[in-house]
Design a protein around this motif. Structure first.
Motif, short mmCIF file in Angstrom:
data_model
loop_
_atom_site.label_atom_id
_atom_site.label_comp_id
_atom_site.label_asym_id
_atom_site.label_seq_id
_atom_site.Cartn_x
_atom_site.Cartn_y
_atom_site.Cartn_z
N THR A 99 0.82 -1.21 0.00
CA THR A 99 0.00 0.00 0.00
C THR A 99 0.85 1.26 0.00
OG1 THR A 99 -1.73 -1.19 1.23
CG2 THR A 99 -1.86 1.21 1.18
N GLY A 100 1.85 1.30 0.88
CA GLY A 100 2.68 2.49 0.99
C GLY A 100 3.52 2.74 -0.24
N VAL A 101 4.18 1.70 -0.74
CA VAL A 101 5.07 1.85 -1.89
C VAL A 101 4.28 2.25 -3.14
CG1 VAL A 101 6.56 0.58 -3.48
CG2 VAL A 101 6.90 0.37 -1.03
N VAL A 102 3.16 1.59 -3.37
CA VAL A 102 2.36 1.91 -4.56
C VAL A 102 1.79 3.33 -4.47
CG1 VAL A 102 0.28 1.30 -5.85
CG2 VAL A 102 1.82 -0.50 -5.06
N ALA A 103 1.35 3.73 -3.29
CA ALA A 103 0.81 5.09 -3.14
C ALA A 103 1.88 6.14 -3.40
CB ALA A 103 0.23 5.25 -1.73
N VAL A 104 3.07 5.94 -2.87
CA VAL A 104 4.15 6.91 -3.08
C VAL A 104 4.55 6.94 -4.55
CG1 VAL A 104 6.54 7.47 -2.52
CG2 VAL A 104 4.99 6.73 -0.72
N LYS A 105 4.66 5.78 -5.17
CA LYS A 105 5.03 5.75 -6.59
C LYS A 105 3.94 6.40 -7.44
CE LYS A 105 5.97 1.30 -6.78
NZ LYS A 105 6.41 -0.02 -7.29
N LEU A 106 2.68 6.27 -7.05
CA LEU A 106 1.60 6.90 -7.80
C LEU A 106 1.73 8.42 -7.77
CD1 LEU A 106 -1.14 6.90 -9.26
CD2 LEU A 106 -2.23 6.69 -7.01
N VAL A 107 1.91 8.98 -6.59
CA VAL A 107 2.00 10.44 -6.46
C VAL A 107 3.26 10.96 -7.14
CG1 VAL A 107 2.19 12.34 -4.83
CG2 VAL A 107 0.66 10.42 -4.33
N LEU A 108 4.42 10.35 -6.84
CA LEU A 108 5.66 10.81 -7.44
C LEU A 108 5.68 10.57 -8.95
CD1 LEU A 108 8.34 9.70 -4.81
CD2 LEU A 108 7.28 11.95 -5.11
N GLY A 109 5.09 9.46 -9.39
CA GLY A 109 5.05 9.17 -10.82
C GLY A 109 4.24 10.20 -11.58
N LEU A 110 3.11 10.61 -11.02
CA LEU A 110 2.31 11.66 -11.66
C LEU A 110 3.09 12.98 -11.71
CD1 LEU A 110 -1.29 11.08 -10.25
CD2 LEU A 110 -0.60 11.04 -12.65
N ALA A 111 3.73 13.32 -10.60
CA ALA A 111 4.49 14.57 -10.57
C ALA A 111 5.64 14.55 -11.58
CB ALA A 111 5.02 14.81 -9.15
N CYS A 112 6.37 13.45 -11.62
CA CYS A 112 7.49 13.36 -12.57
C CYS A 112 7.00 13.40 -14.01
CB CYS A 112 8.28 12.08 -12.32
SG CYS A 112 9.21 12.06 -10.77
N ALA A 113 5.89 12.72 -14.29
CA ALA A 113 5.37 12.69 -15.65
C ALA A 113 4.94 14.08 -16.10
CB ALA A 113 4.20 11.71 -15.74
N VAL A 114 4.28 14.81 -15.22
CA VAL A 114 3.85 16.17 -15.56
C VAL A 114 5.06 17.07 -15.82
CG1 VAL A 114 2.69 18.23 -14.69
CG2 VAL A 114 1.65 15.98 -14.36
#
Length: 314
Positions: A99-114
């Motif tokens: 839960t923690g790893v996927v949530a962090v990767k989701l937020v950071l992944g969106l930020a990096c992609a933008v």
């Protein structure tokens, strides 16, 4: 015949209708050709996936030991696991870590992609550097982070002492209070490029007319992101999160390399606990039962993922 003659009369002068293709009786049916092409993949699936899976399920109902044939014990292994404190902790660690790893990767992944979708100097080089961790083999990544987290010679302990944050080495992997957090940091670093690549591809596929129309209507950057961009990316986000959840929940190498389940079995997740029971303690039946117990979780995740992917194609 009359309809064919009528259609032929409508053709321009000098144009001859192509002959109607006739089926060759010697031609193999299409379904047979499809099965012939699928046969190699089916053989590989049966040898390396289906057979080990069935064998593991059967072993979970026995008391088999390494070098010793086992007898059928029914649900005794699963009953034992229900009252096993180590199994309960490993299950909680697996859920927490996933839960923690996927949530962090989701937020950071969106930020990096933008950020990477914007025009900037050396954007190609920056993208290559961001995607680099995904190309590093898991074994190499785990060994690298084990050196980084080393309390004596690790670069991280050196930095926190050099900055004056603490005057004592930090036991990143030996302290039960922060060992799981350290593992999570390493897993986020290794898996973040996958999220970034998927989201960046989804961003580039969004028609520019949508965001331009929203901007004309007076929507600000934040409103455009939540009202236009995110809804267009929801299918990609769902598939990415589900795939990452399956991989993270089933991860083995990072925990095994960094802590081996220690200290005092506090960082075990279900795959490493199965290895400890099955290989280290030679209890193959009990180790197999640990893995079989998580099959329902994977079945649910795979069914949800498959349904969403098929629905998106329709």
């Amino acid at each position: 015949m009359q309809q064919a003659a009528t259609d032929a009369a409508r053709l321009p002068k000098g144009f001859t209708a192509p002959p109607i293709p006739r089926r060759n009786p010697a031609r193999k049916p299409d379904w047979l050709v499809a099965y012939l092409f699928l046969a190699p993949a089916a053989a590989v699936f049966a040898a390396f996936i289906a057979y080990p899976l069935v064998d593991g399920i059967l072993t979970s109902f026995t008391d088999q030991m390494v070098g010793k044939a086992g007898a059928y014990v029914g649900l005794a292994n699963f009953t034992r696991l229900l009252g096993d404190a180590h199994f309960q902790r490993a299950a909680a660690n697996s859920l927490f870590l996933t839960t923690g790893v996927v949530a962090v990767k989701l937020v950071l992944g969106l930020a990096c992609a933008v950020l990477l979708a914007q025009k900037m100097p050396a954007r190609g080089l920056i993208r290559a550097l961001v995607f680099l961790p995904w190309a590093v083999p898991g074994l190499i990544a785990g060994l690298s982070w084990k050196w980084i987290f080393d309390e004596q010679a690790g670069v991280l302990s050196y930095l926190v002492m050099a900055l004056g944050i603490t005057d004592q080495p930090v036991y990143w992997l030996s302290d039960p209070r922060i060992a799981m957090l350290s593992i999570g940091v390493a897993m986020v670093w290794h898996g973040l490029p996958f999220f970034t690549m998927m989201f960046l591809a989804a961003l580039t596929a969004i028609p520019g007319d949508l965001t331009e129309a929203a901007a004309i209507d007076g929507a600000g950057p934040i409103q455009r992101f939540f009202k236009v961009t995110l809804p267009q990316m929801k299918e990609v986000i769902f598939v990415t999160v589900m795939l990452s959840a399956i991989w993270t929940f089933n991860s083995f190498h990072m925990v095994f390399i960094l802590t081996g389940g220690g200290p005092a079995m506090r960082t075990h997740i279900l795959p490493t606990l199965a290895y400890d029971y099955g290989i280290t303690q030679s209890q193959l039946g009990l180790g197999a039962a640990v893995l079989v117990s998580v099959i329902p979780v994977f079945v649910v995740l795979i069914v949800l993922l498959t349904r969403r992917m098929l629905a998106s194609k329709n």
